[in-house]
Scaffold this active site. Sequence first.
Site, PDB file in Angstrom:
ATOM      1  N   ILE A  16       4.096  -1.722  -9.815  1.00  0.00           N
ATOM      2  CA  ILE A  16       3.393  -1.236  -8.632  1.00  0.00           C
ATOM      3  C   ILE A  16       3.592  -2.180  -7.447  1.00  0.00           C
ATOM      4  CG2 ILE A  16       1.064  -0.775  -7.702  1.00  0.00           C
ATOM      5  CD1 ILE A  16       0.226  -0.375 -10.701  1.00  0.00           C
ATOM      6  N   CYS A  17       3.773  -1.593  -6.253  1.00  0.00           N
ATOM      7  CA  CYS A  17       3.732  -2.398  -5.022  1.00  0.00           C
ATOM      8  C   CYS A  17       3.014  -1.571  -3.964  1.00  0.00           C
ATOM      9  CB  CYS A  17       5.126  -2.829  -4.578  1.00  0.00           C
ATOM     10  SG  CYS A  17       6.131  -1.486  -3.908  1.00  0.00           S
ATOM     11  N   ARG A  18       3.239  -1.872  -2.702  1.00  0.00           N
ATOM     12  CA  ARG A  18       2.515  -1.172  -1.641  1.00  0.00           C
ATOM     13  C   ARG A  18       3.033   0.251  -1.451  1.00  0.00           C
ATOM     14  NH1 ARG A  18       2.209  -0.323   3.960  1.00  0.00           N
ATOM     15  NH2 ARG A  18       4.406  -0.784   4.116  1.00  0.00           N
ATOM     16  N   GLY A  50       6.231   1.425  -3.107  1.00  0.00           N
ATOM     17  CA  GLY A  50       7.154   1.870  -4.139  1.00  0.00           C
ATOM     18  C   GLY A  50       8.561   1.308  -4.039  1.00  0.00           C
ATOM     19  N   MET A  80       0.693   1.704  -3.799  1.00  0.00           N
ATOM     20  CA  MET A  80      -0.760   1.704  -3.593  1.00  0.00           C
ATOM     21  C   MET A  80      -1.184   2.559  -2.398  1.00  0.00           C
ATOM     22  SD  MET A  80      -2.210   0.256  -6.074  1.00  0.00           S
ATOM     23  CE  MET A  80      -3.907   0.015  -5.507  1.00  0.00           C
TER      24      MET A  80
END
Length: 100
Positions: free
Chosen positions: A66-68, A70, A94
């Site tokens: 997961i990141c901000r 993708g 996210m």
Amino acid sequence: MDYELKEISPSEVKSLLREGKKISLIDVREDEEIAEGKISEAKHIKMGEIPERLDEIDKNEEHIIICRSGRRSENVALFLQDKGYKVINMSGGMLAYKQD
């Protein structure tokens, strides 16, 4: 070597968590991004620290990265997949998770 990276949507991740499934989530964002909130079950390993923290990632388990948005998680997932890890990228990151 062009093998497909698996993707999962934020709503699918939410469903798995709601169902109480045991899933491994790895959030690769920076500390200041994590401060704005993360999925409580997620383990935080910053993108830049992934190579030296590989021993914390179980090779026998599948991990959702997961990141901000993708993008970074996709890069990390490809890196890990290359190293023989089972990974799935959470598409939309996210940003999408919070909107969902």
